[in-house]
Design a protein around this motif. Structure first.
Motif, PDB file in Angstrom:
ATOM      1  N   MET A  25      12.841 -30.121 -10.114  1.00  0.00           N
ATOM      2  CA  MET A  25      13.086 -28.915 -10.925  1.00  0.00           C
ATOM      3  C   MET A  25      12.018 -27.860 -10.633  1.00  0.00           C
ATOM      4  SD  MET A  25      13.180 -28.483 -15.065  1.00  0.00           S
ATOM      5  CE  MET A  25      11.420 -28.261 -15.154  1.00  0.00           C
ATOM      6  N   LYS A  26      12.472 -26.623 -10.484  1.00  0.00           N
ATOM      7  CA  LYS A  26      11.530 -25.511 -10.328  1.00  0.00           C
ATOM      8  C   LYS A  26      11.160 -24.966 -11.703  1.00  0.00           C
ATOM      9  CE  LYS A  26      13.557 -23.695  -6.076  1.00  0.00           C
ATOM     10  NZ  LYS A  26      14.496 -22.691  -5.606  1.00  0.00           N
ATOM     11  N   SER A  27       9.956 -24.393 -11.781  1.00  0.00           N
ATOM     12  CA  SER A  27       9.632 -23.626 -12.981  1.00  0.00           C
ATOM     13  C   SER A  27       8.826 -22.403 -12.584  1.00  0.00           C
ATOM     14  CB  SER A  27       8.887 -24.480 -14.006  1.00  0.00           C
ATOM     15  OG  SER A  27       7.532 -24.581 -13.686  1.00  0.00           O
ATOM     16  N   TYR A  28       8.952 -21.363 -13.369  1.00  0.00           N
ATOM     17  CA  TYR A  28       8.316 -20.078 -13.076  1.00  0.00           C
ATOM     18  C   TYR A  28       7.905 -19.446 -14.401  1.00  0.00           C
ATOM     19  CZ  TYR A  28       7.715 -15.264 -11.477  1.00  0.00           C
ATOM     20  OH  TYR A  28       7.208 -14.025 -11.204  1.00  0.00           O
ATOM     21  N   ARG A  29       6.678 -18.889 -14.424  1.00  0.00           N
ATOM     22  CA  ARG A  29       6.172 -18.250 -15.646  1.00  0.00           C
ATOM     23  C   ARG A  29       5.637 -16.873 -15.325  1.00  0.00           C
ATOM     24  NH1 ARG A  29       1.717 -17.103 -18.704  1.00  0.00           N
ATOM     25  NH2 ARG A  29       1.750 -17.750 -20.889  1.00  0.00           N
TER      26      ARG A  29
ATOM     27  N   SER B 116      11.597 -16.379  -8.997  1.00  0.00           N
ATOM     28  CA  SER B 116      11.622 -17.813  -9.316  1.00  0.00           C
ATOM     29  C   SER B 116      12.402 -18.621  -8.290  1.00  0.00           C
ATOM     30  CB  SER B 116      12.227 -18.040 -10.698  1.00  0.00           C
ATOM     31  OG  SER B 116      13.642 -17.913 -10.671  1.00  0.00           O
TER      32      SER B 116
ATOM     33  N   VAL C 116      15.299 -19.660  -8.731  1.00  0.00           N
ATOM     34  CA  VAL C 116      16.205 -20.565  -9.451  1.00  0.00           C
ATOM     35  C   VAL C 116      17.638 -20.036  -9.372  1.00  0.00           C
ATOM     36  CG1 VAL C 116      16.808 -21.461 -11.754  1.00  0.00           C
ATOM     37  CG2 VAL C 116      14.422 -21.451 -10.990  1.00  0.00           C
TER      38      VAL C 116
ATOM     39  N   GLY D  10      20.080 -22.698 -14.010  1.00  0.00           N
ATOM     40  CA  GLY D  10      19.062 -23.091 -14.977  1.00  0.00           C
ATOM     41  C   GLY D  10      19.097 -22.221 -16.217  1.00  0.00           C
TER      42      GLY D  10
ATOM     43  N   LYS E  74       9.930 -17.520 -19.110  1.00  0.00           N
ATOM     44  CA  LYS E  74       9.814 -18.867 -18.536  1.00  0.00           C
ATOM     45  C   LYS E  74      11.184 -19.259 -17.990  1.00  0.00           C
ATOM     46  CE  LYS E  74       7.664 -22.893 -17.998  1.00  0.00           C
ATOM     47  NZ  LYS E  74       6.266 -23.189 -17.673  1.00  0.00           N
ATOM     48  N   ILE E  75      11.192 -19.630 -16.714  1.00  0.00           N
ATOM     49  CA  ILE E  75      12.451 -19.959 -16.038  1.00  0.00           C
ATOM     50  C   ILE E  75      12.362 -21.394 -15.536  1.00  0.00           C
ATOM     51  CG2 ILE E  75      13.961 -19.360 -14.092  1.00  0.00           C
ATOM     52  CD1 ILE E  75      12.804 -16.485 -14.310  1.00  0.00           C
ATOM     53  N   ILE E  76      13.395 -22.177 -15.838  1.00  0.00           N
ATOM     54  CA  ILE E  76      13.441 -23.557 -15.316  1.00  0.00           C
ATOM     55  C   ILE E  76      14.819 -23.827 -14.726  1.00  0.00           C
ATOM     56  CG2 ILE E  76      11.676 -24.536 -16.839  1.00  0.00           C
ATOM     57  CD1 ILE E  76      13.952 -25.632 -18.596  1.00  0.00           C
TER      58      ILE E  76
END
Ligand code: ZN
Length: 138
Positions: free
Chosen positions: A1-5, A32, A34, A37, A134-136
């Motif tokens: 899983m990717k995450s981006y803040r 991100s 993504v 998500g 916040k992206i997941i």
């Protein structure tokens, strides 16, 4: 899983303001990478909101008038919180308009309804305030 803040910072020249932040959220989504998500966008202050509604200036004026009826800024003496600082009305406005939104990401795009736009609602501006993105997903 990717995450981006990412954080956005606002310093509005007026005490109250409504800012369409959909372009900034789209920018963050691109960074991100993504494709499928969720994105969470929340105000990091208890006197500001993030909400979804129509980008129509008449409606924004209606929000302003309605919120001022619900929780008038003045007189400051009507609120117990104002013994500490004069922003009790801003706390109440934020509570009505909400803290955050969650939007689905589908095929790399915000999966919004036809008229949905993401807004930052400021009720106690003229100072730096932050919004968290916040992206997941994958
Ligand atoms: Zn306060």
């Amino acid at each position: 899983m990717k995450s981006y803040r990412q954080e956005l910072t606002f310093n509005t020249p007026t005490r109250r303001a409504y800012i369409n932040i959909t372009p900034q959220v789209n920018e963050a989504l691109k960074k991100s990478g993504v494709k499928e998500g969720l994105v969470l966008v929340n105000a990091m202050h208890i006197t500001a909101s993030v909400f979804i509604n129509d980008d129509e200036s008449g409606l924004h004026n209606d929000f302003e008038v309605w919120l001022e009826k619900l929780a008038p800024e003045k007189p400051h003496s009507q609120y117990r919180h104002n013994g500490f600082e004069d922003n009790a009305d801003a706390h109440l406005k934020r509570q009505v308009m909400g803290r955050e939104v969650v939007v689905a990401i589908t095929e790399g795009k915000l999966d919004l309804g036809p008229w949905e736009q993401i807004f930052y609602g400021e009720y106690d501006g003229k100072r730096n305030k932050r919004v968290l993105i916040k992206i997941i997903g994958e």
